[in-house]
Structures are given as C-alpha cells and as structure tokens.
Design an enzyme around this catalytic site. Structure first.
Site, short mmCIF file in Angstrom:
data_model
loop_
_atom_site.label_atom_id
_atom_site.label_comp_id
_atom_site.label_asym_id
_atom_site.label_seq_id
_atom_site.Cartn_x
_atom_site.Cartn_y
_atom_site.Cartn_z
N SER A 50 0.84 -1.19 0.00
CA SER A 50 0.00 0.00 0.00
C SER A 50 0.88 1.25 0.00
O SER A 50 1.67 1.46 -0.92
CB SER A 50 -0.95 -0.02 1.21
OG SER A 50 -1.94 0.97 1.08
N LYS A 100 -20.68 17.22 3.92
CA LYS A 100 -19.91 17.31 5.15
C LYS A 100 -20.22 16.11 6.05
O LYS A 100 -21.38 15.84 6.35
CB LYS A 100 -20.24 18.63 5.88
CG LYS A 100 -19.49 18.83 7.18
CD LYS A 100 -18.01 19.00 6.93
CE LYS A 100 -17.27 19.29 8.22
NZ LYS A 100 -15.81 19.42 8.00
#
Length: 419
Positions: A221, A273
């Site tokens: 990763s 949000k």
C-alpha cells in the site's frame, strides 16, 4: 670604638617606622584569604549575570544540534575478522606453535587473503544506507525523513562526497552518490505516505543520485508507494509487495442508540460534510459520494506509481489491491531484482564503494527543554530577599555590610591600579 659599637647596637634594636613594618606570616595569609574570598564573590556574581544573559538569548533562539551519526559499513566486521584470525592462528592442543605456523597457518592466511584493490579505484563512489524511519505507532516519522532527504541533498550539492574533474566545471562535478533506502511498511494514511513518497521523490529526481530501495519484509500500500520511486527496486524472495488500493472503514451506532432509548443528534452545514457520521443517518447518496472519492484517490495512487515505473502502464490490472511475493512481483514487473539488502550492501563494499550508514543521533533533541526567562526569576528573587531580610538580625546585617564594603574596596583598588 665602644661608642660606635653601642650606636650600631641601638640602630639594630630601634624598630623601623610604622609605614616600613614588614607584615607577619599570619597577616599575609589573612590578606590572601580575603583577596581570594573577594575574587570568588565577584566571580560568582559575574557568572550569574552571564548565565542570566545566556538564558535570555536562548529563550529567543535555538542553537543547532546534531541530527545524525555515521557508520562506515566497510569496517563493520574489522574487529570480528581480527578475532577470527587470532583463533585460526592458535594451534590445537598438543601441537607446537612453530610447527603449526610452518605447516598449516600459511594456508589459512592465503585462504583469508583479500583481493588487493588499486588505490585509484578505491572509494570512487559513495553509497549511503538509510532506514526509512518508523515511529512507535508504526507510522513514518515524517520530520526525520524530511531532515534526511534535505541533508543528503544539501551535502551532495555542496560536493561533500567528493568531486570529479571536468573540463567545463572549474570546481568539478559532484561524485556519483547512491542512496539505499531500507523500507518495511504496510502502509497507512493517504496524506502521510503521500508526503513520504514525495520526500523520497526529491532524491530520485536529483541528477547524479541513484536511488535504490530494498524491501526485506514488506512494502505494501503506502509502503509500495514510497518504494516505487526508486531507480532500482529490489526485494527478498518472500517479501510482501503491492496492495495498491485505498480503503475506508467506519461504523454507525445510530440504530443501536435508538434501541437503548437515546436519540442521537448530528447537525451539519454542507451537503457532503461528514457523510459517514458516527451518530447521524447515512443515505445511499452519502455512500456513493465516499466511494467516488476513494476511486479518485486510487486513480491518483496508480498514476503516481506508474509515473515512476512506466512498465506498469500496460498492467494497470495489477494495481487493484493485490498482494504479491517477491518472485511473483519480479515476473510482473513490480520490482527489478530479487536480493536481500545485506547481499546488495556487500556487493557495493566488494566493488570498492565507500558505504556509509546513517543513524539518528541521540543528541537530536534540542538542548532548550525548559523555556525560562530572567523575568520569571524576579518574583522568586524578591521573595528570597524579603525572607532573608525579615529573618536577619543585627549581626547578619553587619556581616552583609562588611562583605559589600570589602568587595567595593577591592574593586575600587583594582580600578585605581588600572588607571
């Protein structure tokens, strides 16, 4: 004659005038003691003034500290080789040392004799070995990694590792430098490892510096994002590589709280949000928004890797989160060779390179651990003086006055002498 003798006797017995008396030994020692005491008192006060001044300046500035220490790996096993030779030269029990050295020891010496490298071919290149710093939580130590990269670039550009004669450049060209990064990481946050990869990329894009990354255990990763910036990427046979993907895990306790009779409240301004709220409701549109965001990050991740390893441009299907071992990663083009870091470093030593390993200095922390200003001492000094005055008697005050007067007199005496 008798009158002359009596007159001489009177001259001997008559004491000299008061101003011409010679001091006794006790008075001289007392005078020296007073002078020394006065000097000590004056020196103490001068030291106190300079100390306060130093603290005041250190309150505003931080002095440079040592960040790194160096180990020359060419000499790492020198002492061990010396001990081994002593053991080999020791004859077995029952065999005389002269006979052992005459009939056997020369073969050992001949077998352990190293290859002679010409002096002009020795240390014509420098290799710096750096362990990618990982803190106690398993994350990359970004400030320390930034210091390493900036320091190596600064020293290389300043020709600290040597120069090569050039007809155009009067001062010569910087001697080639190879940086070997040892990495062991399973990844982490996007922003953290993205910045770490960008720092390593500074070394890779510097002309004259060769960047080699060695993976002995894992570079997955974000760890592979950092490793992919190398010009030469090597890995151990069973090292874990790849896992080029992005993931996000979370949970929502809204329904569980409702079952307990608790009404969670989550307020927000902005359509996107906090879409994966811990207490608020999560809609299908919120999940789609997060998935789209993860895909954009994944695409940027793959493009960043392919930019450094163009051979993977035709194999984008390999950058979908799969994990590969060293041998398979070599066949698929994710690495350039199968080799352990120790073996590669040994090759560089045998090739005649100067191999240095960089370690973090234990003196790296700033000497300014306590921020203290002289003004902070004033209340304590006022309390101390008031306590001393309140507890002082007549004898103590008299001794203070005598001490101050002696110091003043001695200082005035020195001033008059120097005029």
């Amino acid at each position: 004659q008798q009158q002359q003798q009596q007159q001489q006797y009177r001259m001997i017995q008559t004491p000299p005038p008061h101003g011409m008396m010679r001091p006794s030994a006790e008075s001289r020692s007392a005078l020296i003691t007073d002078l020394l005491a006065a000097l000590i008192r004056i020196g103490t006060r001068i030291w106190m003034i300079l100390w306060i001044k130093t603290w005041a300046s250190e309150h505003e500035t931080i002095k440079p500290v040592q960040h790194f220490v160096w180990e020359r790996l060419n000499d790492r096993y020198t002492e061990d080789a010396h001990i081994l030779n002593k053991v080999l030269e020791e004859p077995p029990h029952g065999i005389r040392k002269f006979r052992w050295r005459r009939e056997h020891n020369w073969r050992v010496v001949q077998r352990s004799k190293s290859i002679q490298v010409p002096l002009e071919e020795t240390f014509t290149r420098t290799v710096v070995v750096v362990q990618v710093p990982i803190d106690g939580s398993g994350k990359v130590n970004l400030p320390y990694l930034s210091d390493i990269v900036s320091f190596l670039l600064q020293q290389y550009r300043g020709r600290a590792f040597g120069t090569i004669k050039d007809k155009i450049e009067k001062d010569g060209l910087p001697m080639p430098l190879e940086v070997v990064l040892l990495i062991k990481s399973g990844g982490g946050s996007v922003s953290q490892y993205g910045l770490a990869a960008a720092q390593v990329q500074r070394l890779a894009t510097e002309e004259g510096i060769k960047l080699t990354v060695s993976v002995d255990q894992a570079a997955a990763s974000g760890g592979y994002m950092v490793a992919s910036q190398a010009h030469n990427l090597i890995a151990a046979p069973f090292a874990t590589l790849g896992s080029v993907g992005v993931m996000l895990e979370s949970f929502n306790v809204r329904d569980a709280l409702k079952n307990l009779g608790v009404a969670p409240i989550s307020l927000k301004a902005g359509k996107h949000k906090n879409t994966l709220s811990l207490f608020g409701p999560i809609t299908a549109a919120d999940e789609k928004h997060e998935v789209d965001r993860l895909r954009k990050v994944h695409d940027s991740f793959r493009e960043f890797v392919v930019e450094s390893r163009p051979t993977l441009a035709d194999s984008m299907n390999l950058l979908e989160g799969q994990v590969f071992l060293g041998e398979e990663a070599l066949q698929l083009g994710l690495v350039d060779g199968i080799q352990t870091s120790d073996e590669y470093i040994m090759e560089r030593i045998e090739a005649g390179d100067r191999v240095l390993k960089l370690h973090q200095s234990k003196l790296q922390s700033s000497r300014r651990r306590v921020q203290l200003s002289p003004l902070d001492l004033l209340p304590h000094m006022r309390n101390w003086i008031s306590k001393r005055i309140s507890s002082a008697n007549a004898e103590t005050v008299a001794s203070w006055v005598l001490s101050l007067s002696s110091i003043w007199g001695f200082a005035n005496h020195l001033y008059q002498k120097t005029k």
